[in-house]
Scaffold this active site. Structure first.
Site, short mmCIF file in Angstrom:
data_model
loop_
_atom_site.label_atom_id
_atom_site.label_comp_id
_atom_site.label_asym_id
_atom_site.label_seq_id
_atom_site.Cartn_x
_atom_site.Cartn_y
_atom_site.Cartn_z
N ASP A 34 24.07 90.13 59.22
CA ASP A 34 24.80 89.32 60.20
C ASP A 34 26.29 89.60 60.10
O ASP A 34 26.87 89.53 59.01
CB ASP A 34 24.54 87.83 59.96
CG ASP A 34 23.10 87.46 60.24
OD1 ASP A 34 22.64 87.71 61.37
OD2 ASP A 34 22.43 86.92 59.34
N PHE A 142 26.04 79.93 60.41
CA PHE A 142 25.79 79.51 59.03
C PHE A 142 24.30 79.60 58.72
O PHE A 142 23.47 79.39 59.61
CB PHE A 142 26.26 78.07 58.79
CG PHE A 142 27.73 77.86 58.98
CD1 PHE A 142 28.62 78.13 57.94
CD2 PHE A 142 28.23 77.42 60.19
CE1 PHE A 142 29.99 77.94 58.13
CE2 PHE A 142 29.59 77.24 60.38
CZ PHE A 142 30.47 77.51 59.34
N ASP A 174 15.35 83.96 64.81
CA ASP A 174 16.34 83.99 63.74
C ASP A 174 16.89 82.58 63.50
O ASP A 174 17.52 82.00 64.37
CB ASP A 174 17.48 84.93 64.12
CG ASP A 174 18.57 85.00 63.06
OD1 ASP A 174 18.37 84.47 61.95
OD2 ASP A 174 19.63 85.59 63.35
N GLY A 176 16.20 78.95 60.68
CA GLY A 176 15.31 77.81 60.50
C GLY A 176 13.89 78.17 60.13
O GLY A 176 12.99 77.31 60.19
#
Length: 218
Positions: A34, A142, A174, A176
Site C-alpha cells: 500500500d 489505516f 481489501d 476488514g
C-alpha cells in the site's frame, strides 16, 4: 480458488524483508504494498524504493496499491521498481480509461479499486481494461479497521457487471478481512482476500493465520 494476499501495511516495518519471506514461505503468490501520500488518505508510508528493495527478496507477485492523488505521474516509476500489478483508485483518476491503458502498456497488470462510498457504476465503462477489480472493505488509510458490511452488495453488483460483459476478472476485497468476514466476502463473489492485521499480528505465525483464513472459506 480463493487467494489470500497479505498486505504488508500491518507488518513490522523494521523487518519488511522477513515479513515478505514469511508470507512466501506460507505459500501465498501475491503480496500487496500500500502506497499512501497523506493527501488522498490521512497517512504517509511506502514509496517506489520499498518496492525495489523487496523485489529481489522473493518470487512473489508484487501488487502495488496506489492510494495517492495523480497516480498517473508515478505508474512508470513503480513499474520499473518491480510492480507486477498496479491498482489505482477511481476517485483520483480524471481519465481512468487512459490510466488503466497506460499500466497495461508497461507490460504489467492493471487494477482498479473503489472506496466504500463509490458506487459500482463508476467503473462500468472501464472493466474491459482491468485485470483486477478491488473493493475497499474499509475507508483507506489505516490497517486494522472494522469491515463495512454494505460492501458485500457492491461485490455482488460488480460480479453481475462482469458476468454480463463476459469478463473473467477476479474481484478482491481489501480491508476488514478475518475469519468472520472472509466467508461472507467469498459468498458475495470475491476470490482475492487482501488481509493485513489478520495475517501479521502477535497472536500466531503468518503461516497459521493464512491457514485459518483459508479454512474459514472452505
Amino acid at each position: 480458488m480463493v487467494i489470500i494476499e497479505p498486505s504488508i501495511l500491518s507488518a513490522d516495518f523494521t523487518k519488511l524483508g522477513d515479513a515478505v519471506r514469511e508470507a512466501e514461505g506460507a505459500g501465498v503468490t501475491w503480496i500487496q504494498i500500500d502506497v499512501m501520500d497523506g493527501r488522498f488518505v490521512p497517512n504517509i508510508n511506502f514509496g517506489p524504493g520499498v518496492v525495489a528493495a523487496i523485489r529481489p527478496l522473493v518470487k512473489l507477485k508484487l501488487d502495488v496499491h496506489l492510494m495517492i492523488v495523480e497516480p498517473e505521474k508515478y505508474i512508470k516509476l513503480f513499474a520499473e521498481s518491480g510492480a507486477d500489478r498496479i491498482i489505482v483508485h477511481q476517485e483520483v483518476c480524471y481519465h481512468l480509461h487512459r490510466v488503466l491503458e497506460s499500466i497495461r502498456e508497461l507490460g504489467i497488470q492493471s487494477g482498479v479499486t473503489l472506496n466504500p462510498g463509490t458506487p459500482p457504476s463508476a467503473i462500468g465503462e472501464v472493466l474491459e481494461l482491468a485485470d483486477f477489480v478491488q473493493v475497499m472493505g474499509v475507508n483507506p488509510g489505516f490497517g486494522g479497521q472494522k469491515f463495512i458490511w454494505s460492501q458485500l452488495d457492491k461485490i455482488r453488483a460488480i460480479k453481475e457487471m462482469l458476468d454480463r460483459k463476459g469478463l473473467d476478472v477476479p474481484i478482491g476485497l481489501d480491508g476488514g478481512i478475518d475469519t468472520e468476514t472472509a466467508p461472507e466476502v467469498v459468498r458475495a463473489g470475491a476470490t482475492v482476500l487482501v488481509a493485513g492485521s489478520s495475517v501479521y499480528n502477535n497472536r500466531a505465525r503468518v503461516r497459521d493465520n493464512i491457514r485459518a483464513l483459508l479454512d474459514s472459506v472452505q
